[in-house]
Design a protein around this motif. Structure first.
Motif, PDB file in Angstrom:
ATOM      1  N   ARG A   1       0.774  -0.917   0.425  1.00 23.99           N
ATOM      2  CA  ARG A   1       0.104  -0.508   0.074  1.00 23.99           C
ATOM      3  C   ARG A   1       0.669   1.343  -0.236  1.00 23.99           C
ATOM      4  O   ARG A   1       1.999   1.193   0.322  1.00 23.99           O
ATOM      5  CB  ARG A   1      -1.130  -0.160   0.840  1.00 23.99           C
ATOM      6  N   ASP A   2       0.047   2.363  -0.405  1.00 27.87           N
ATOM      7  CA  ASP A   2       0.946   3.740  -0.429  1.00 27.87           C
ATOM      8  C   ASP A   2       1.702   4.145   0.888  1.00 27.87           C
ATOM      9  O   ASP A   2       2.878   3.986   0.978  1.00 27.87           O
ATOM     10  CB  ASP A   2       0.548   4.665  -0.949  1.00 27.87           C
TER      11      ASP A   2
ATOM     12  N   LEU B   1       5.419   1.680   0.887  1.00 24.17           N
ATOM     13  CA  LEU B   1       5.895   1.256   0.012  1.00 24.17           C
ATOM     14  C   LEU B   1       7.688   2.000   0.632  1.00 24.17           C
ATOM     15  O   LEU B   1       7.981   1.300  -0.461  1.00 24.17           O
ATOM     16  CB  LEU B   1       5.118   2.884  -0.745  1.00 24.17           C
TER      17      LEU B   1
ATOM     18  N   LEU C   1       5.173   8.792  -5.301  1.00 21.15           N
ATOM     19  CA  LEU C   1       5.670   7.112  -5.074  1.00 21.15           C
ATOM     20  C   LEU C   1       4.676   6.729  -6.409  1.00 21.15           C
ATOM     21  O   LEU C   1       5.159   5.376  -6.436  1.00 21.15           O
ATOM     22  CB  LEU C   1       3.836   6.955  -4.465  1.00 21.15           C
ATOM     23  N   SER C   2       4.575   7.369  -7.747  1.00 21.83           N
ATOM     24  CA  SER C   2       4.543   6.192  -8.578  1.00 21.83           C
ATOM     25  C   SER C   2       5.567   6.211  -9.314  1.00 21.83           C
ATOM     26  O   SER C   2       5.805   5.128 -10.081  1.00 21.83           O
ATOM     27  CB  SER C   2       4.049   7.074  -9.866  1.00 21.83           C
TER      28      SER C   2
ATOM     29  N   ARG D   1       6.446   2.126  -7.891  1.00 23.56           N
ATOM     30  CA  ARG D   1       5.494   1.299  -8.312  1.00 23.56           C
ATOM     31  C   ARG D   1       6.040   1.592  -9.836  1.00 23.56           C
ATOM     32  O   ARG D   1       6.057  -0.028 -10.183  1.00 23.56           O
ATOM     33  CB  ARG D   1       3.738   2.132  -8.691  1.00 23.56           C
TER      34      ARG D   1
END
Length: 161
Positions: free
Chosen positions: A36-37, A40, A95-96, A99
């Motif tokens: 989850r964020d 991360l 945060l992207s 990912r």
């Protein structure tokens, strides 16, 4: 999020020390991909710590078995680790990026393991290097460690010879 990287027989190289380390890499990458964020950044930090030890171990095996200090396999390790650290620094703002890194690492790792690491495992076996102990086994079947340090990855497909 892309599909989680799974440990499978396709990633098994037949070198117990390498396979254990690779399986742990896959587990930590899965944790990063599924995080989850709020989890991360810690998951990325855990993957980086593992990867520093993982690449350091392989780099030491290469040094012990006749690879030049700046061979293409080690350069790839340095580039990937550098990218991971850069993304970690930028993660507070985006945060992207983490990912995307996780998804790209899943693709990269399969190729790296099946080509460069498979070649390293084969090379270690050929020269009689025991990755579990970090020593050369005295055996008449082993080929000698190369006199001239290898600058390529050891793969038959590597163009840098």
């Amino acid at each position: 999020m892309s599909e989680l990287l799974q440990w499978s027989d396709a990633l098994v190289l037949g070198n117990d020390a390498m396979d254990r380390t690779h399986e742990e890499f896959v587990q930590r990458l899965q944790a990063l991909q599924a995080a989850r964020d709020d989890a991360l950044r810690p998951a990325l930090r855990a993957l980086i710590e593992h990867t520093e030890a993982h690449f350091g171990q392989e780099d030491a095996w290469m040094a012990a078995t006749g690879f030049a200090p700046d061979n293409c396999h080690q350069r790839q390790h340095a580039m990937v680790l550098g990218l991971m650290r850069q993304v970690e620094q930028q993660a507070a703002q985006d945060l992207s990026l983490v990912r995307r890194l996780a998804d790209e690492l899943a693709i990269w790792f399969v190729q790296h393991a099946q080509m460069m690491d498979a070649a390293l495992a084969w090379h270690c076996e050929q020269v009689g290097f025991d990755t579990a102990t970090g020593t050369l086994r005295p055996t008449s079947a082993a080929q000698p460690v190369p006199d001239v340090p290898m600058s390529h990855c050891g793969s038959a497909g590597c163009g840098t010879r």
